[in-house]
Design a protein around this motif. Structure first.
Motif, PDB file in Angstrom:
ATOM      1  N   PRO A 164      10.112  13.280  -5.133  1.00 18.06           N
ATOM      2  CA  PRO A 164      11.270  12.502  -5.609  1.00 18.06           C
ATOM      3  C   PRO A 164      12.257  12.138  -4.511  1.00 18.06           C
ATOM      4  CG  PRO A 164      10.779  14.272  -7.150  1.00 18.06           C
ATOM      5  CD  PRO A 164       9.875  14.477  -5.965  1.00 18.06           C
ATOM      6  N   ASN A 165      12.342  12.956  -3.457  1.00 21.13           N
ATOM      7  CA  ASN A 165      13.267  12.638  -2.365  1.00 21.13           C
ATOM      8  C   ASN A 165      12.759  11.534  -1.439  1.00 21.13           C
ATOM      9  OD1 ASN A 165      15.498  14.198  -2.960  1.00 21.13           O
ATOM     10  ND2 ASN A 165      14.775  15.990  -1.826  1.00 21.13           N
ATOM     11  N   ASP A 166      11.521  11.068  -1.634  1.00 21.74           N
ATOM     12  CA  ASP A 166      11.039   9.923  -0.861  1.00 21.74           C
ATOM     13  C   ASP A 166      11.992   8.743  -1.001  1.00 21.74           C
ATOM     14  OD1 ASP A 166       8.816  11.427  -0.188  1.00 21.74           O
ATOM     15  OD2 ASP A 166       7.359  10.154  -1.217  1.00 21.74           O
ATOM     16  N   GLU A 167      12.353   8.421  -2.238  1.00 23.57           N
ATOM     17  CA  GLU A 167      13.223   7.269  -2.484  1.00 23.57           C
ATOM     18  C   GLU A 167      14.617   7.494  -1.915  1.00 23.57           C
ATOM     19  OE1 GLU A 167      12.543   4.265  -3.596  1.00 23.57           O
ATOM     20  OE2 GLU A 167      10.440   4.882  -3.637  1.00 23.57           O
ATOM     21  N   ARG A 168      15.076   8.720  -1.991  1.00 17.66           N
ATOM     22  CA  ARG A 168      16.393   9.052  -1.444  1.00 17.66           C
ATOM     23  C   ARG A 168      16.411   8.863   0.074  1.00 17.66           C
ATOM     24  NH1 ARG A 168      19.340  14.720  -3.208  1.00 17.66           N
ATOM     25  NH2 ARG A 168      21.477  14.162  -2.624  1.00 17.66           N
ATOM     26  N   ALA A 169      15.313   9.277   0.727  1.00 18.79           N
ATOM     27  CA  ALA A 169      15.209   9.117   2.179  1.00 18.79           C
ATOM     28  C   ALA A 169      15.106   7.646   2.558  1.00 18.79           C
ATOM     29  CB  ALA A 169      14.012   9.897   2.705  1.00 18.79           C
ATOM     30  N   LEU A 170      14.293   6.904   1.828  1.00 15.97           N
ATOM     31  CA  LEU A 170      14.161   5.462   2.087  1.00 15.97           C
ATOM     32  C   LEU A 170      15.510   4.766   1.965  1.00 15.97           C
ATOM     33  CD1 LEU A 170      10.833   4.704   0.180  1.00 15.97           C
ATOM     34  CD2 LEU A 170      11.264   4.104   2.566  1.00 15.97           C
ATOM     35  N   SER A 171      16.244   5.133   0.938  1.00 16.62           N
ATOM     36  CA  SER A 171      17.544   4.505   0.704  1.00 16.62           C
ATOM     37  C   SER A 171      18.520   4.783   1.848  1.00 16.62           C
ATOM     38  CB  SER A 171      18.115   5.011  -0.623  1.00 16.62           C
ATOM     39  OG  SER A 171      19.406   4.479  -0.846  1.00 16.62           O
ATOM     40  N   LEU A 172      18.566   6.038   2.305  1.00 19.72           N
ATOM     41  CA  LEU A 172      19.490   6.381   3.383  1.00 19.72           C
ATOM     42  C   LEU A 172      19.117   5.670   4.679  1.00 19.72           C
ATOM     43  CD1 LEU A 172      21.873   7.974   4.504  1.00 19.72           C
ATOM     44  CD2 LEU A 172      20.298   9.871   4.976  1.00 19.72           C
ATOM     45  N   LEU A 173      17.827   5.646   5.011  1.00 20.75           N
ATOM     46  CA  LEU A 173      17.421   5.007   6.267  1.00 20.75           C
ATOM     47  C   LEU A 173      17.642   3.500   6.207  1.00 20.75           C
ATOM     48  CD1 LEU A 173      14.254   7.062   7.253  1.00 20.75           C
ATOM     49  CD2 LEU A 173      16.585   7.259   8.126  1.00 20.75           C
ATOM     50  N   ASN A 174      17.461   2.886   5.049  1.00 18.11           N
ATOM     51  CA  ASN A 174      17.785   1.463   4.914  1.00 18.11           C
ATOM     52  C   ASN A 174      19.279   1.225   5.128  1.00 18.11           C
ATOM     53  OD1 ASN A 174      15.582  -0.499   4.189  1.00 18.11           O
ATOM     54  ND2 ASN A 174      15.102   1.100   2.686  1.00 18.11           N
ATOM     55  N   GLU A 175      20.084   2.155   4.648  1.00 15.04           N
ATOM     56  CA  GLU A 175      21.536   2.041   4.822  1.00 15.04           C
ATOM     57  C   GLU A 175      21.938   2.226   6.287  1.00 15.04           C
ATOM     58  OE1 GLU A 175      25.408   4.793   3.711  1.00 15.04           O
ATOM     59  OE2 GLU A 175      23.729   4.727   2.293  1.00 15.04           O
ATOM     60  N   LEU A 176      21.288   3.186   6.968  1.00 16.49           N
ATOM     61  CA  LEU A 176      21.659   3.490   8.353  1.00 16.49           C
ATOM     62  C   LEU A 176      21.120   2.473   9.348  1.00 16.49           C
ATOM     63  CD1 LEU A 176      21.143   7.370   8.416  1.00 16.49           C
ATOM     64  CD2 LEU A 176      23.285   6.104   8.194  1.00 16.49           C
ATOM     65  N   TYR A 177      20.048   1.789   8.981  1.00 14.78           N
ATOM     66  CA  TYR A 177      19.421   0.811   9.884  1.00 14.78           C
ATOM     67  C   TYR A 177      19.347  -0.553   9.202  1.00 14.78           C
ATOM     68  CZ  TYR A 177      17.799   4.896  12.572  1.00 14.78           C
ATOM     69  OH  TYR A 177      17.722   6.053  13.314  1.00 14.78           O
ATOM     70  N   PRO A 178      20.488  -1.193   8.963  1.00  8.23           N
ATOM     71  CA  PRO A 178      20.477  -2.473   8.229  1.00  8.23           C
ATOM     72  C   PRO A 178      19.776  -3.594   8.987  1.00  8.23           C
ATOM     73  CG  PRO A 178      22.647  -2.021   9.167  1.00  8.23           C
ATOM     74  CD  PRO A 178      21.846  -0.773   9.335  1.00  8.23           C
ATOM     75  N   ASP A 179      19.625  -3.438  10.317  1.00  9.53           N
ATOM     76  CA  ASP A 179      18.984  -4.477  11.117  1.00  9.53           C
ATOM     77  C   ASP A 179      17.505  -4.195  11.363  1.00  9.53           C
ATOM     78  OD1 ASP A 179      19.569  -2.232  12.612  1.00  9.53           O
ATOM     79  OD2 ASP A 179      20.010  -3.342  14.453  1.00  9.53           O
ATOM     80  N   ARG A 180      16.961  -3.184  10.687  1.00 11.92           N
ATOM     81  CA  ARG A 180      15.546  -2.838  10.859  1.00 11.92           C
ATOM     82  C   ARG A 180      14.860  -2.781   9.494  1.00 11.92           C
ATOM     83  NH1 ARG A 180      14.967  -0.222  16.293  1.00 11.92           N
ATOM     84  NH2 ARG A 180      17.099   0.193  17.025  1.00 11.92           N
ATOM     85  N   LYS A 181      13.588  -3.070   9.486  1.00 15.18           N
ATOM     86  CA  LYS A 181      12.777  -2.973   8.274  1.00 15.18           C
ATOM     87  C   LYS A 181      12.225  -1.553   8.171  1.00 15.18           C
ATOM     88  CE  LYS A 181       8.565  -4.870   6.144  1.00 15.18           C
ATOM     89  NZ  LYS A 181       7.449  -5.848   6.330  1.00 15.18           N
TER      90      LYS A 181
END
Length: 364
Positions: free
Chosen positions: A322-339
């Motif tokens: 379940p924390n997969d989505e939580r991790a994806l969300s945080l990394l998307n937030e921290l790296y807005p200029d990266r996919k």
């Protein structure tokens, strides 16, 4: 390729952060049957996925043994370079060169540390390790990069992270372990790091991820997002042994400043629930004297922190948690200029690690 007798600090070279621009990325193909179940076949499929994901952002070179060359070439996309090279196992971040850069000239060089399989004859994970200890030199040769060789200093790339602006993070559990540089004091170890990475400030965390067989590599518990900002593996479960370790790291980081005098912003990257080796997974690994066994019920050192920062992308491990989505969300937030791209990484974790690559920094 020349082997240089000076050091990077004297020559005006520094180790860049992983988030800086890369020329490319190197990976080693898994196969040894006493570490990878079923002769590495399940892991090879995942390594191919990781390589393909990274190749969307930058060139990838895959090191393979002679016996695996045809198989790897068949499994990998055409854009991935396949290089035949003797190796002992697939952890190139640890045995490969640390690239350093001269910002005035754009020149790149490699630092070739001694590699002894995470502890040598004291508590190393396999023997022999001489093929892996030659990987850094061979990569520098192929990339036409001069190198600095340290014959009397053991270090793995996964045991350090830098911000590219003079700050390094590591763990005492690893760098002060008996199987590495036990004849040196902490201050002497710091001096070597300062000379060969051109850093000014070392932040010492106490320990790495719970049960990490590398003696607590920092790359699995803490990573620089950018200067002054890190992610830290975290759990709120105070009954989990990981909580005490992460809380200790958090307290250290919040009370430190980096080489530029900045306070450090810490983002909590929650770990998945404990991942245990199944009977099937354990029985798929050959039992060989001198290597660490994979036993049913053993807890694996799972963390999302050991992601790869590519040019314009983040390639991160997923565990079906379940924390997969939580991790994806945080990394998307921290790296807005990266996919941000996730790859299911249980098979890599079973081999003792997470996504493992080294970067070649790009000249100016």
């Amino acid at each position: 390729m020349k082997t240089l007798l000076t050091n990077p600090k004297l020559d005006g070279f520094r180790m860049p952060g992983e988030f800086e621009k890369h020329e490319g990325c190197w990976i080693i193909w898994p196969e040894r049957p006493d570490n990878w179940r079923e002769g590495g076949k399940p892991a090879q499929k995942i390594f191919a996925e990781v390589a393909k994901a990274i190749s969307e952002f930058e060139p990838v070179s895959m090191v393979v043994s002679r016996g695996q060359y045809s198989n790897a070439r068949h499994m990998l996309p055409d854009q991935i370079r396949v290089v035949e090279m003797a190796n002992d196992d697939s952890w190139i971040r640890d045995c490969g060169p640390t690239f350093v850069k001269n910002d005035l000239t754009g020149e790149i060089r490699g630092v070739d540390w001694t590699f002894n399989a995470w502890g040598g004859l004291v508590d190393g994970l396999y023997f022999p390790w001489d093929d892996d200890d030659h990987i850094a030199q061979k990569v520098c040769e192929l990339e036409r990069k001069d190198r600095y060789r340290l014959n009397d200093f053991v270090l793995e790339g996964g045991s350090i992270h830098v911000d590219g602006e003079g700050t390094l993070i590591t763990t005492e559990e690893c760098l002060l372990s008996e199987g590495r540089n036990s004849s040196l004091t902490k201050e002497e170890i710091e001096n070597v790091l300062k000379e060969y990475l051109n850093i000014e400030k070392i932040i010492w965390l106490k320990r790495g991820i719970y049960l990490d067989e590398t003696n607590g590599h920092v790359d699995n518990i803490c990573n620089f997002v950018r200067p002054g900002e890190v992610v830290l593996a975290w759990t709120d479960d105070e009954s989990d042994p990981q909580y005490e370790i992460s809380k200790e790291c958090y307290d250290i980081l919040k009370n430190e400043r980096d080489a530029k005098g900045r306070p450090i912003t810490v983002h909590k990257l929650y770990v998945p629930k404990p991942i245990l080796i199944t009977k099937e997974e354990s029985e798929g690994v050959d039992a060989v004297d001198g290597t660490l066994p994979r036993m049913e019920g053993d807890r694996l050192a799972a963390s999302y922190v050991n992601y790869y920062t590519a040019n314009g992308g983040i390639v991160m491990p997923l565990f079906g948690d379940p924390n997969d989505e939580r991790a994806l969300s945080l990394l998307n937030e921290l790296y807005p200029d990266r996919k941000v791209v996730g790859v299911y990484a249980r098979e890599i974790l079973l081999g003792g690690g997470n996504i493992h690559c080294i970067t070649q920094q790009e000249p100016l």
